[in-house]
Design a protein around this motif. Sequence first.
Motif, mmCIF file in Angstrom:
data_model
loop_
_atom_site.group_PDB
_atom_site.id
_atom_site.type_symbol
_atom_site.label_atom_id
_atom_site.label_comp_id
_atom_site.label_asym_id
_atom_site.label_seq_id
_atom_site.Cartn_x
_atom_site.Cartn_y
_atom_site.Cartn_z
ATOM 1 N N LYS A 122 0.818 -1.218 0.000
ATOM 2 C CA LYS A 122 0.000 0.000 0.000
ATOM 3 C C LYS A 122 0.851 1.267 0.000
ATOM 4 N N LYS A 123 2.174 1.111 -0.076
ATOM 5 C CA LYS A 123 3.110 2.232 -0.142
ATOM 6 C C LYS A 123 2.975 3.139 1.076
ATOM 7 N N LEU A 124 2.904 2.518 2.253
ATOM 8 C CA LEU A 124 2.744 3.259 3.504
ATOM 9 C C LEU A 124 3.871 2.921 4.468
ATOM 10 N N SER A 139 3.745 13.352 5.147
ATOM 11 C CA SER A 139 2.966 12.893 6.289
ATOM 12 C C SER A 139 1.495 12.785 5.896
ATOM 13 N N ILE A 140 0.855 11.685 6.276
ATOM 14 C CA ILE A 140 -0.558 11.466 5.946
ATOM 15 C C ILE A 140 -1.441 11.722 7.160
ATOM 16 N N ALA A 141 -1.105 11.117 8.283
ATOM 17 C CA ALA A 141 -1.932 11.275 9.481
ATOM 18 C C ALA A 141 -1.122 10.882 10.704
ATOM 19 N N SER A 142 -1.602 11.289 11.871
ATOM 20 C CA SER A 142 -0.982 10.907 13.134
ATOM 21 C C SER A 142 -2.063 10.674 14.171
ATOM 22 N N SER A 143 -1.788 9.779 15.087
ATOM 23 C CA SER A 143 -2.765 9.442 16.118
ATOM 24 C C SER A 143 -2.616 10.377 17.321
ATOM 25 N N ALA A 186 -13.755 3.339 3.591
ATOM 26 C CA ALA A 186 -13.924 4.602 2.868
ATOM 27 C C ALA A 186 -12.652 5.435 2.851
ATOM 28 N N ASN A 187 -11.640 5.032 3.589
ATOM 29 C CA ASN A 187 -10.407 5.805 3.687
ATOM 30 C C ASN A 187 -9.393 5.272 2.679
ATOM 31 N N PRO A 188 -8.886 6.126 1.786
ATOM 32 C CA PRO A 188 -7.903 5.636 0.795
ATOM 33 C C PRO A 188 -6.586 5.204 1.420
ATOM 34 N N HIS A 189 -6.310 5.627 2.655
ATOM 35 C CA HIS A 189 -5.081 5.254 3.358
ATOM 36 C C HIS A 189 -5.344 4.195 4.426
#
Length: 542
Positions: free
Chosen positions: A176-178, A198-202, A236-239
């Motif tokens: 998934k290239k993550l 950066s995509i997201a952080s918790s 629904a989330n592409p990531h």
Amino acid sequence: MAFECQGNTTVVLKEPSVDLLGRDQKLLSGSDQLLLKSCQELGILGTVVKPIAKLEVNSIDPPINCKRAFADLPSVLISEIFNFLDPKELGIVSCVSVFLHRLATEHHVWKEFYYERWGHPATYISTGPECSKEKSWRDLFVEREFRSRTFMGRYSIDTLYGHKQPVRTIFVLASKKLVFSSGYDQVVRMWDLEEGSSIASSRALGCTIRAIAADSRLLIAGGTDGFIHGWKVDEANPHLFDLAAPPDQSMEFRVWEHQGPITCLALNSSKIYSGSWDMTVRVWDRYSLKCLKVLMHNDWVWSLVPHDTSIASTAGPSLYIWETNTGNQLSLANNVHVGNAYSLARSHTGKLLFTGGEDGSIHMFEMTRTLKCSIKRIASWIPHTGQVNSLAFEFPWLVSASNDGKISLINIQNLLKNHGAGKPSNSYQLDSRQAEPPQRILHGFGPNLLSIAIGLDRIVGGGEEGVVRIWNFSQALEIEQRVQSLRGMRLENRMRRRKFQEQVSGTGSQDEKCSVAANKNQMSSSKIGWHGKRRVTGKQRA
């Protein structure tokens, strides 16, 4: 194996010691002589001949000038013989003739070669949804083998900022290239592997995160408080995972049973595996989140890698092998390192194990399971001056990270003499005499490089500097592809010129050739000039 013979054909047994290159070589066709000569040079003649050494197909009263060709054998029999060849040998045999090229290219063993080294293509590389339909398994194998060479080429370094404290763990989900990372700042961050963004952080999870594992359906993180925190996939989330969303029990979960910090995590299709300083490895059902097995060790557990029905783990200085279903200990190698064995990696077949320790050494083991499971050390390296904190393996590269801030790349392909799929023995025969020092050492980090991962022509590392660095070798892949295309164009032009010269030499008479050569010599001598004539005169006098 049965196959249909003609009416005037008999099948007789031969002695195993019959020399097929002595008495019969005169009756072989040119392509067969080339095949046998190639086998002799490679030392694989016995591999090809032994399966059929006891089987000879002779026609009754054959003609005096009759030539028997290897290609005259049934295609099914030739395919069975190809099962005993490795990829290099199969590629050489495919160059003998058009018929053998077709059989070798379409042979099913290429799929087995690919799965043995890298697993299913979707697991490691992005080849597109229709790749398996458009490309043969041989093409996929050659492409992946070609990509593995890029780690000796040029690279660029991308530095990703976001963590406020040292990065303790990194996981690459190449399909998934993550990239997922976490550490002492208690936050799990998700990055784009190709873009380096950066995509997201918790939110902060409440303690240091020492381990992360993920697949396309689940992301889990283990903390020093002894819990496993997980995120389920958001369709629904592409990531895949919505790390920034507020707490939701339907999308997140947390389980507690370990009595100490969690140091390592792993996933497969049905289970979750966790190791802790409470000296246990726990096996969980990933759907019900119930603990199925507890595997007791004699020291703190540092790392684990599951494969099929077995689990390899390191605790203290020792290496353990466990049966997943029963929880029984299959094998134990005591004191494989001086000090703790901090890191562990495993080949896709599960037969090769790699450990890195506090003494800065890396050991390679072979695991065999017949009547009894056994572990044998094959090779050792000491590429670092500090403890080896992390290992990652993607055939043929073993990558290590150490407290000395260096990354070593070791190519183990020279250690493995690959047998064909038709061999009843193990897939690999290991030769410890071929052990070489690391092929490459990468710099660019300060001290204490704590975690390493590999995937998609990239190496990702994190450490005490609090940043994530990506060594990007895709530039080397592009350069190598351009070199290969230019090499192919030169070869094609060379063949065209040779063909044109043959046509010209075939149409012209000998007198015309002599006159053309004489004219060329006159023109060249007239162009030499005064300086050239003087040099020739000097040579004649000498």
